[in-house]
Design an enzyme around this catalytic site. Structure first.
Site, PDB file in Angstrom:
ATOM      1  N   ASP A 266       0.872  -1.169   0.000  1.00  0.00           N
ATOM      2  CA  ASP A 266       0.000   0.000   0.000  1.00  0.00           C
ATOM      3  C   ASP A 266       0.920   1.234   0.000  1.00  0.00           C
ATOM      4  OD1 ASP A 266      -2.131   1.740   0.056  1.00  0.00           O
ATOM      5  OD2 ASP A 266      -3.193   0.720   1.664  1.00  0.00           O
TER       6      ASP A 266
HETATM    7  C1  NOJ Z   1      -4.006   3.975   0.298  1.00  0.00           C
HETATM    8  C2  NOJ Z   1      -5.215   3.097   0.440  1.00  0.00           C
HETATM    9  O1  NOJ Z   1      -5.137   2.363   1.637  1.00  0.00           O
HETATM   10  C3  NOJ Z   1      -5.406   2.117  -0.714  1.00  0.00           C
HETATM   11  O2  NOJ Z   1      -6.650   1.508  -0.571  1.00  0.00           O
HETATM   12  C4  NOJ Z   1      -5.283   2.820  -2.030  1.00  0.00           C
HETATM   13  O3  NOJ Z   1      -5.508   1.914  -3.085  1.00  0.00           O
HETATM   14  C5  NOJ Z   1      -3.900   3.430  -2.102  1.00  0.00           C
HETATM   15  N1  NOJ Z   1      -3.777   4.426  -1.047  1.00  0.00           N
HETATM   16  C6  NOJ Z   1      -3.619   4.078  -3.453  1.00  0.00           C
HETATM   17  O4  NOJ Z   1      -4.304   5.248  -3.590  1.00  0.00           O
END
Ligand code: NOJ
Length: 714
Positions: A266
Site C-alpha cells: 500500500d
Molecule cells: C491507500 C489506500 O489504503 C489504498 O486503498 C489505495 O488503493 C492506495 N492508497 C492508493 O491510492
C-alpha cells in the site's frame, strides 16, 4: 509476447533495471519538462532512475497517460511500457453507489455490471489496473473504510468480490486484446478491517481461526476469480506489519491461497516499517519488505535506493528479484502492453460517449442499493401530496462518497432535483452548505413541517466524514440533525428520514420518531433520481443491510453471526444476571444484517427438504407467495446453524440467498441446493472440513424473523 520472450527480456535487464520495475510513483514525477524539480528533487532521484521505474498510479486523463508513456518509452533503454494503476472503486467518472451500498443489493450480477462499466470508463482514460475490490472483513462501523467493504458477512462478501473481479477483468485470457477491461488488485491483505477500537491504521490482533474463517475467504474468492494483483495492508497482524510479514505473504497468500500474480504494497507502507519501529532505516525497511514477499513498492523510494545494493551483497536474493520482476512483466503482458503500450488510446473508435448508458446503470444500482428500514404506511408518497424537504442533504450534491476523485460533484443529481421532477407539491428549505442547523433554520423547518402532509428529512455524513482515515468514536447523527428530526416530528408525525452515510449509524434516538427510514448511503451521480423514483413508488426498495446498524457504539465490534457462548441469552432468561448480555442495552443490533423491507410483502407458504443420494445434494424448496395486490421484490435468505461443532460457531450464518420478483397474487418455488462442502468450516487445525452431524436450516426475508425449516444430516 510468449513466456519465453518474457524470460529473454528479463535476462537482458541490468540489476538496476530490474529493481526499477518494482517501483511505482505518482505522475507528478514526470511533469518536470526535463528539469529535475519537484518530487524528483525532494526524493533526490535522478532522471536515470525515473526512466527505469515500472508503474505509475493516479493519472487523471488519457492525454496524461499518453504523454507520460511516450516520454518514458523515448528515454528508457528497454522500452518496457509503464503500467498505469488507479483507485477506481465505485466508478471512474460516472460514480456508482459506494461498495457497501452495492453490497446491499445482494446482487452479484449488478456488481459485475458496475465493475464492467467502471472498467470501461477507466480504460478509456488510460487506466490499466484498479486498486479494487476491497475484500476486508468488517465488524466495526467506527472504521470509516467499511464504506469500501461488502459488509459483515464473509459469504456475501466473497460472492461480491468475485463479481467485481469478473466485471473488471472479463475473461482474463482476453485482457490483452479487450481494451475495455482492466486488471483488478484485491486489497488490503490482510486484517486491515479489524483495527483495535475501529481506529484506522491501528494494531490488528487476530486469532488464526478467525483469520482463516472470516478474513481469508473473500481474498480466496478474488484469487479463484483470477485477480491479477494483491495489495498488502498497512496494519500489523499479531505484531508484525503485513508489509514485512513473511508468514502472511509467503505461507498464507502464496502457499495456502495459491496466488501467483503480483504483490504490491500500500502507499508508502515499505517506508512506514520505520515508523512501526520494526526497521531502523530505509535499508532495513526495503530488505524486510522484499524478503517478506512485497514485490512492488508503491510510493516510497526504499526499493529504488536499496535493492540493488542488497542483491550485490546477497546474490542469493537475485532469484527472488527475478521472480518479482517476472510478475510485473507478466502483468504488462497480460494487459497487452508490449503489443500496444497505449492500450488502445490512439484508436479513434475508443472514444465513444459512455455517459448516458453508464448513468442509467448508476441510477439502477442506486435504486437497488437503498434500504427501507421502517415504513409505517407513509411511503410511497402520493401524487399531489404537499411534501417538505429539509435537512443538510436536501439540496446537497455531496452524494458521491469517498472514492470519487474524477467524478464531478456538479454532475450529481441532488435529492431536491430528483424530487422536483415528480408530481408532488415540493417545498424545499435549502440548507446552508457546510453549516450546522441554526435556530432560525429549525424554526423555519418546523413551520414548513406543520404546513405539509409529509416531511422528508435528509441527513447524514459528508464525504469528508466517511472513508479512509475517518474513524469515529460516536456513530449518532450530529446533535443538530437529531434535534431537527425530533423537533419537526412533534409538529408533524409523518416524518421520512433519509440517511446518507458511508457506514451504519446509531439511529436509536431518532428511530422512534420517524415513520419511515431509508438508508441511501452515498448513492452516486444519479442518487437524487433514484431516490425520487423510490419515494414515489415507481421503483420498490429491495435492498437489505449488508452490515448491522448497532443500538449503541458500545456493542462494537458487532456481527449478527455471533458465536455460541456457554451462557447465551434466551427468551426465557432475559432478566438473569450471569448470562452474556449488557446491563444497559439489548444484545441485538437496532437493524440487523439482512434487514430491509419493500412496499409489498410476501409469505413463506411451504418448504420441503429433499436429498439426492447419487449426488449427495440436499435441496431446500421454498414456495413463497405474494398475497397482496402490488408487485413485490424480496431477497429470500437461507441461514444455517451447525448443531455440533469442534470449535465455537455462529448461532446462524448466511448460506444462500436469492432475489425474487413476485407479481401481485403470484407464488413461486425457489430451490436452494447444498452439499457437505457448504457446511465446511475451519477447525482448530486450520483446515477447512465438515463434520458428520446435523445442520439446522432457517429461511426468511429478514434475518431477525427466520423460520426454522428442519435439520439435514451431512
Ligand atoms: C491507500 C489506500 O489504503 C489504498 O486503498 C489505495 O488503493 C492506495 N492508497 C492508493 O491510492
Amino acid at each position: 509476447m510468449k513466456e519465453k520472450q518474457l524470460h529473454a527480456l528479463l535476462n537482458e535487464m541490468t540489476l538496476a533495471e530490474k529493481v526499477g520495475q518494482l517501483v511505482q510513483l505518482t505522475p507528478d514525477f514526470f511533469a518536470q519538462g526535463g528539469e529535475i524539480t519537484g518530487p524528483l528533487q525532494e526524493w533526490q532521484m535522478t532522471e536515470e532512475q525515473l526512466f527505469i521505474i515500472g508503474s505509475v498510479l493516479g493519472t487523471h486523463t488519457a492525454q496524461q497517460v499518453y504523454a507520460i508513456q511516450k516520454q518514458y518509452l523515448a528515454k528508457s533503454r528497454l522500452k518496457i511500457p509503464l503500467v498505469f494503476m488507479a483507485d477506481v472503486i465505485h466508478g471512474y467518472e460516472t460514480i456508482f453507489p459506494i461498495p457497501l451500498a452495492l453490497a446491499a443489493s445482494f446482487d452479484e450480477k449488478l456488481v459485475e455490471q458496475v465493475a464492467e462499466a467502471s472498467a470501461e470508463e477507466a480504460a478509456e482514460a488510460g487506466v490499466h489496473v484498479t486498486f479494487s475490490p476491497m475484500a476486508d472483513h468488517v465488524k466495526d462501523a467506527r472504521w470509516g473504510r467499511v464504506l469500501e467493504s461488502n459488509g459483515e458477512d464473509p459469504t456475501l462478501s466473497s460472492a461480491l468480490v468475485s463479481a467485481y473481479v469478473r466485471g473488471y477483468q472479463g475473461d482474463k485470457d482476453l485482457l490483452a486484446t479487450n481494451h475495455k477491461r482492466i486488471a483488478a488488485c484485491v486489497k488490503h491483505f490482510v486484517g486491515y478491517g479489524a483495527p483495535e477500537a475501529g481506529r484506522d491504521y491501528h494494531t490488528v490482533d487476530l486469532s488464526e481461526l478467525e483469520l482463516y474463517q472470516n478474513y481469508l475467504p473473500a481474498f480466496h474468492a478474488a484469487i479463484d476469480a483470477g485477480v491479477q494483483l494483491v495489495m498488502t495492508s498497512f496494519n500489523t497482524i499479531n505484531g508484525i506489519p503485513v508489509t514485512a510479514n513473511k508468514k502472511m505473504i509467503q505461507e498464507v497468500l502464496r502457499e495456502k491461497l495459491e496466488f501467483n500474480g503480483l504483490v504490491i504494497s500500500d502507499w508508502g507502507a515499505v517506508a512506514e516499517l520505520i515508523a512501526h519501529r520494526v526497521a531502523e532505516n530505509r535499508e532495513a525497511a526495503a530488505e524486510k519488505a522484499f524478503r517478506a514477499g512485497v514485490e512492488m513498492d508503491m510510493m516510497s523510494d526504499c526499493y529504488l535506493n536499496v535493492l540493488e545494493q542488497l542483491i550485490h551483497s546477497t546474490p542469493a536474493l537475485e532469484k527472488m528479484l527475478d521472480q518479482a520482476v517476472f510478475h510485473v512483466l507478466q502483468l504488462k503482458n497480460n494487459l497487452g502492453l508490449f503489443e500496444d503500450p497505449y492500450r488502445g488510446l490512439n484508436d479513434q473508435n475508443l472514444s465513444v460517449n459512455l455517459a448516458a448508458k453508464t448513468r442509467r446503470l448508476s441510477r439502477e444500482a442506486a435504486e437497488q442499493s437503498v434500504v427501507l428500514l421502517k415504513n409505517d404506511h407513509l411511503l410511497p408518497l402520493k401524487t399531489k401530496q404537499k411534501v417538505a424537504l429539509i435537512g443538510p442533504k436536501a439540496t446537497s450534491k455531496d452524494l458521491l462518497g469517498a472514492w470519487s476523485w474524477i467524478g464531478k460533484t456538479e454532475a450529481v443529481v441532488s435529492l431536491q432535483e430528483g424530487l422536483s421532477t415528480k408530481d408532488i407539491q415540493l417545498n424545499t428549505l435549502p440548507y446552508p452548505d457546510g453549516e450546522e442547523v441554526t435556530e432560525e433554520y429549525l424554526q423555519k423547518a418546523c413551520h414548513l413541517a406543520e404546513a405539509c402532509d409529509v416531511v422528508i428529512v435528509a441527513v447524514g455524513e459528508t464525504s469528508e466524514e466517511a472513508g479512509e482515515a475517518t474513524s469515529l468514536t460516536k456513530l449518532e447523527l450530529s446533535r443538530n440533525q437529531e434535534k431537527l428530526i425530533q423537533a419537526v416530528s412533534t409538529l408533524n408525525p409523518n416524518v421520512v428520514t433519509i440517511i446518507f452515510s458511508g457506514r451504519p449509524l446509531v439511529l436509536s434516538a431518532i428511530e422512534p420518531v420517524c415513520k419511515s427510514i431509508l438508508v441511501a448511503w452515498f448513492p452516486g451521480s444519479e442518487g437524487g433520481n433514484a431516490l425520487a423514483n423510490l419515494l414515489m413508488g415507481e421503483k420498490e426498495p429491495q435492498a437489505r443491510l449488508p452490515m448491522s446498524f448497532p443500538r449503541a457504539v458500545g456493542q462494537l465490534p458487532y456481527t449478527y453471526a455471533q458465536l455460541s457462548t456457554g451462557r447465551p441469552q434466551t427468551k426465557e432468561n432475559q432478566d438473569q444476571k450471569y448470562i452474556s448480555r449488557y446491563m444497559d442495552e439489548k444484545n441485538e443490533a437496532l437493524f440487523s444484517f439482512g434487514a430491509g423491507i419493500g412496499y409489498g410483502s410476501c409469505i413463506l407458504k411451504e418448504t420441503a427438504l429433499d436429498f439426492d443420494d447419487q449426488t449427495a445434494t440436499h435441496t431446500l424448496a421454498c414456495t413463497i407467495k405474494n398475497p397482496t395486490s402490488v408487485d413485490h421484490t424480496t431477497i429470500l435468505q437461507v441461514y444455517s446453524r451447525d448443531d455440533q461443532t469442534e470449535v465455537a460457531r455462529p448461532m446462524r450464518e448466511l448460506k444462500k440467498w436469492q432475489k425474487v420478483f413476485l407479481p401481485a397474487g403470484k407464488e413461486q418455488t425457489i430451490r436452494f441446493q447444498f452439499t457437505e462442502h457448504d457446511f465446511a468450516y475451519i477447525h482448530s487445525d486450520l483446515l477447512l472440513k465438515s463434520d458428520v452431524g446435523t445442520i439446522s436450516l432457517f429461511v426468511g426475508f429478514d434475518n431477525t424473523s427466520l423460520t426454522f425449516i428442519g435439520k439435514i444430516t451431512i
